[in-house]
Design a protein around this motif. Structure first.
Motif, mmCIF file in Angstrom:
data_model
loop_
_atom_site.group_PDB
_atom_site.id
_atom_site.type_symbol
_atom_site.label_atom_id
_atom_site.label_comp_id
_atom_site.label_asym_id
_atom_site.label_seq_id
_atom_site.Cartn_x
_atom_site.Cartn_y
_atom_site.Cartn_z
ATOM 1 N N THR A 249 71.064 5.757 52.362
ATOM 2 C CA THR A 249 70.711 5.234 53.685
ATOM 3 C C THR A 249 71.195 6.163 54.782
ATOM 4 O O THR A 249 70.455 6.510 55.709
ATOM 5 C CB THR A 249 71.309 3.831 53.872
ATOM 6 O OG1 THR A 249 70.841 2.977 52.831
ATOM 7 C CG2 THR A 249 70.917 3.256 55.223
ATOM 8 N N ILE A 250 72.478 6.574 54.683
ATOM 9 C CA ILE A 250 73.045 7.471 55.717
ATOM 10 C C ILE A 250 72.306 8.795 55.735
ATOM 11 O O ILE A 250 71.965 9.336 56.815
ATOM 12 C CB ILE A 250 74.550 7.684 55.447
ATOM 13 C CG1 ILE A 250 75.314 6.367 55.643
ATOM 14 C CG2 ILE A 250 75.123 8.753 56.375
ATOM 15 C CD1 ILE A 250 76.755 6.435 55.177
ATOM 16 N N ALA A 251 72.031 9.365 54.541
ATOM 17 C CA ALA A 251 71.324 10.648 54.480
ATOM 18 C C ALA A 251 69.929 10.531 55.097
ATOM 19 O O ALA A 251 69.473 11.426 55.830
ATOM 20 C CB ALA A 251 71.237 11.116 53.023
ATOM 21 N N ILE A 253 68.884 8.335 57.414
ATOM 22 C CA ILE A 253 68.991 8.163 58.878
ATOM 23 C C ILE A 253 69.321 9.492 59.542
ATOM 24 O O ILE A 253 68.717 9.870 60.559
ATOM 25 C CB ILE A 253 70.045 7.100 59.205
ATOM 26 C CG1 ILE A 253 69.568 5.717 58.734
ATOM 27 C CG2 ILE A 253 70.344 7.068 60.692
ATOM 28 C CD1 ILE A 253 70.609 4.634 58.842
ATOM 29 N N MET A 254 70.291 10.243 58.953
ATOM 30 C CA MET A 254 70.676 11.524 59.560
ATOM 31 C C MET A 254 69.507 12.516 59.523
ATOM 32 O O MET A 254 69.277 13.267 60.478
ATOM 33 C CB MET A 254 71.887 12.103 58.811
ATOM 34 C CG MET A 254 73.135 11.223 58.913
ATOM 35 S SD MET A 254 73.625 10.881 60.630
ATOM 36 C CE MET A 254 74.059 12.521 61.173
ATOM 37 N N GLU A 255 68.755 12.524 58.417
ATOM 38 C CA GLU A 255 67.599 13.413 58.325
ATOM 39 C C GLU A 255 66.538 13.028 59.352
ATOM 40 O O GLU A 255 65.913 13.879 60.006
ATOM 41 C CB GLU A 255 67.024 13.345 56.905
ATOM 42 C CG GLU A 255 65.948 14.361 56.602
ATOM 43 C CD GLU A 255 66.477 15.779 56.538
ATOM 44 O OE1 GLU A 255 65.681 16.721 56.697
ATOM 45 O OE2 GLU A 255 67.701 15.950 56.327
ATOM 46 N N GLY A 256 66.326 11.704 59.523
ATOM 47 C CA GLY A 256 65.341 11.239 60.513
ATOM 48 C C GLY A 256 65.761 11.585 61.929
ATOM 49 O O GLY A 256 64.928 11.971 62.758
ATOM 50 N N LEU A 257 67.049 11.438 62.250
ATOM 51 C CA LEU A 257 67.538 11.781 63.595
ATOM 52 C C LEU A 257 67.425 13.280 63.849
ATOM 53 O O LEU A 257 67.068 13.724 64.947
ATOM 54 C CB LEU A 257 68.995 11.324 63.749
ATOM 55 C CG LEU A 257 69.234 9.802 63.799
ATOM 56 C CD1 LEU A 257 70.728 9.491 63.797
ATOM 57 C CD2 LEU A 257 68.589 9.209 65.066
ATOM 58 N N ARG A 258 67.730 14.084 62.832
ATOM 59 C CA ARG A 258 67.684 15.538 63.028
ATOM 60 C C ARG A 258 66.265 16.037 63.232
ATOM 61 O O ARG A 258 66.013 16.943 64.030
ATOM 62 C CB ARG A 258 68.307 16.225 61.801
ATOM 63 C CG ARG A 258 68.493 17.731 62.002
ATOM 64 C CD ARG A 258 69.088 18.380 60.785
ATOM 65 N NE ARG A 258 68.145 18.340 59.649
ATOM 66 C CZ ARG A 258 68.383 18.889 58.469
ATOM 67 N NH1 ARG A 258 69.547 19.483 58.238
ATOM 68 N NH2 ARG A 258 67.483 18.816 57.506
ATOM 69 N N ASN A 259 65.310 15.440 62.548
ATOM 70 C CA ASN A 259 63.921 15.893 62.650
ATOM 71 C C ASN A 259 63.098 15.063 63.642
ATOM 72 O O ASN A 259 61.867 15.183 63.653
ATOM 73 C CB ASN A 259 63.261 15.833 61.267
ATOM 74 C CG ASN A 259 63.921 16.783 60.282
ATOM 75 O OD1 ASN A 259 64.333 17.883 60.638
ATOM 76 N ND2 ASN A 259 64.033 16.347 59.031
ATOM 77 N N ASN A 260 63.804 14.200 64.422
ATOM 78 C CA ASN A 260 63.128 13.361 65.427
ATOM 79 C C ASN A 260 62.019 12.518 64.811
ATOM 80 O O ASN A 260 60.953 12.322 65.382
ATOM 81 C CB ASN A 260 62.539 14.233 66.555
ATOM 82 C CG ASN A 260 63.627 14.917 67.366
ATOM 83 O OD1 ASN A 260 64.653 14.308 67.649
ATOM 84 N ND2 ASN A 260 63.409 16.188 67.705
#
Length: 450
Positions: A249-251, A253-260
């Motif tokens: 889940t964390i990975a 979310i972080m991937e989604g935030l980084r790639n907008n």
């Protein structure tokens, strides 16, 4: 066999020596008896009248005798082949003292080896001379030789029997040693299920008994090692399973935030979800560390007497909102003066875990926490009217990472009740659970008084 041979040799030498001395002593005693009779005849009023009869009697038994005076001259018989009496000064001293001189074997003064005795006789209380009786030792030697022959035969027979017995015993002991070697080889290869025949009549039996005890303990140790290895594997599998979901889940979310890839309006929700999953991982780590500390007795309890109503009110207040979210009500019942003896923080941890567990499996119900003073202990009861537990699963609730219902309790890792069990044991107390599916669950804790 060396011990047997030495023992037989020593016994044979001693026996032959005894028989030899006994035979010569018997012969000397016989000569003394005849000598005493001859002296009685010499001391009569008319000595020598019946001496000729003694000559015939003694000659038939191969015994010779003479009567000699103080100058060693032969007085009787007047003619004969008996050699002159040649006694040493020491031997004369014995006769002059009125004692009997006995020589078991003499080979120098006579033509053949003889046993002789010399006995003094007196006239008017004065030493007049002596009587010497001699018998050849050949008869005694032949008897001793025959005895030695019989003894050697008996020794050989005894040795043969001893050899057979020792051969049988050695085969028996060798077979027992071979069994022990085989059992030792099996243990060295990791096969601990061995059992040697035991006995209580020799050291081999004692050794077999000790060996069986050792094998049993090794078997128990091996089983314990297997259980620990299985627990370790299960632990790694459980931890990996529990950590995979929040990390994924964390990975994500972080991937989604980084790639907008997450919309602006959903970013706050994603950050909050990542924060909750991070806290979940931290709880997993902390609970594992706490469990290991408790299990390895690294936790030191600070025990004190605690008012029961005060302790239960803390639990009620801290879990009020959590219970209200599921429509549950927490009710406490204590008697005036009820006191619980234990570590305040750890008792709160115990009750919090059990009550949280009750809240998790109860909806729109009631959770009752009560205390009751007994003879030597305090009983604490936590009861709910929730979903309950299947009978076959009751004993499983104390296992690490066990969950009665995997669909319930997101963020719960199944460590709570394991920690509760360890903490109650650390308090020298006992805990058990009663439950029926669909009728609720009751946890009963017994804690000793101060």
């Amino acid at each position: 066999m060396s011990i047997l041979l030495i023992a037989f040799l020593i016994l044979s030498i001693l026996f032959v020596r005894f028989v030899d001395d006994f035979a010569y002593a018997e012969k000397a005693e016989e000569l003394e008896k005849y000598g005493g009779q001859i002296i009685e005849e010499l001391e009569r009023e008319r000595p020598g009248t019946n001496l000729q009869s003694y000559v015939s009697i003694l000659k038939a038994q191969n015994i010779s005798f003479i009567v000699f005076d103080q100058q060693s001259r032969i007085m009787y018989p007047v003619s004969g082949s008996f050699p002159p009496v040649e006694l040493t000064s020491e031997e004369w001293n014995v006769i002059e003292r009125g004692e009997t001189l006995t020589v078991n074997r003499d080979v120098e003064r006579f033509e053949l080896s003889v046993t002789f005795v010399a006995m003094p006789y007196f006239e008017n209380e004065q030493l007049a001379g002596g009587v010497l009786l001699a018998a050849p030792v050949s008869g005694v030697s032949e008897m001793i030789a025959e005895l030695n022959k019989t003894l050697v035969t008996a020794v050989l027979i005894a040795l043969a029997i001893a050899l057979l017995l020792s051969l049988g015993l050695s085969k028996m002991h060798v077979s027992r040693i071979k069994r022990m070697r085989k059992a030792t080889s099996m243990i060295s290869e990791g096969h601990y299920d061995v059992n040697l025949p035991e006995s209580n009549f020799d050291e081999f039996g004692d050794l077999a008994h000790d060996f069986n005890k050792m094998a049993e303990k090794l078997q128990q140790s091996n089983e314990e090692i297997d259980r620990l290895e299985n627990r370790r594997r299960q632990f790694m599998a459980d931890v990996s399973h529990e950590m995979r979901t929040p990390l994924t889940t964390i990975a994500g979310i972080m991937e989604g935030l980084r790639n907008n890839m997450i919309e602006e309006g959903q970013r706050e929700k994603g950050v909050r979800l990542a924060s909750e999953e991070t806290k979940r991982l931290m709880r997993l780590v902390n609970e594992n560390l706490d469990y290991e500390k408790i299990r390895s007795n690294q936790v030191i309890l600070t025990k004190e007497e605690i008012e029961a109503d005060e302790l239960l009110e803390i639990i009620q207040e801290q879990l009020y909102l959590q219970a209200k979210e599921k429509g549950n009500q927490i009710v406490i019942h204590t008697n005036p003066g009820d006191v619980i003896y234990g570590d305040m923080d750890r008792l709160i941890q115990i009750l919090m875990n059990i009550v949280k567990n009750a809240i998790q499996f109860t909806e729109n119900g009631m959770i009752t926490v009560s205390t009751h003073m007994e003879a030597e202990q305090m009983r604490v009861t936590i009861e709910d009217n929730g979903a309950g537990i299947d009978v076959e699963e009751i004993d499983l609730v104390w296992r690490r990472f066990y969950k009665a219902d995997l669909s319930r309790g997101s963020g719960q890792f199944g460590l709570g009740l394991s920690i509760v069990k360890q903490l109650v044991t650390l308090h020298d107390g006992e805990i058990h659970v009663e439950s029926k599916k669909g009728q609720g669950t009751k946890f009963i804790i017994h804690l000793p008084k101060k």
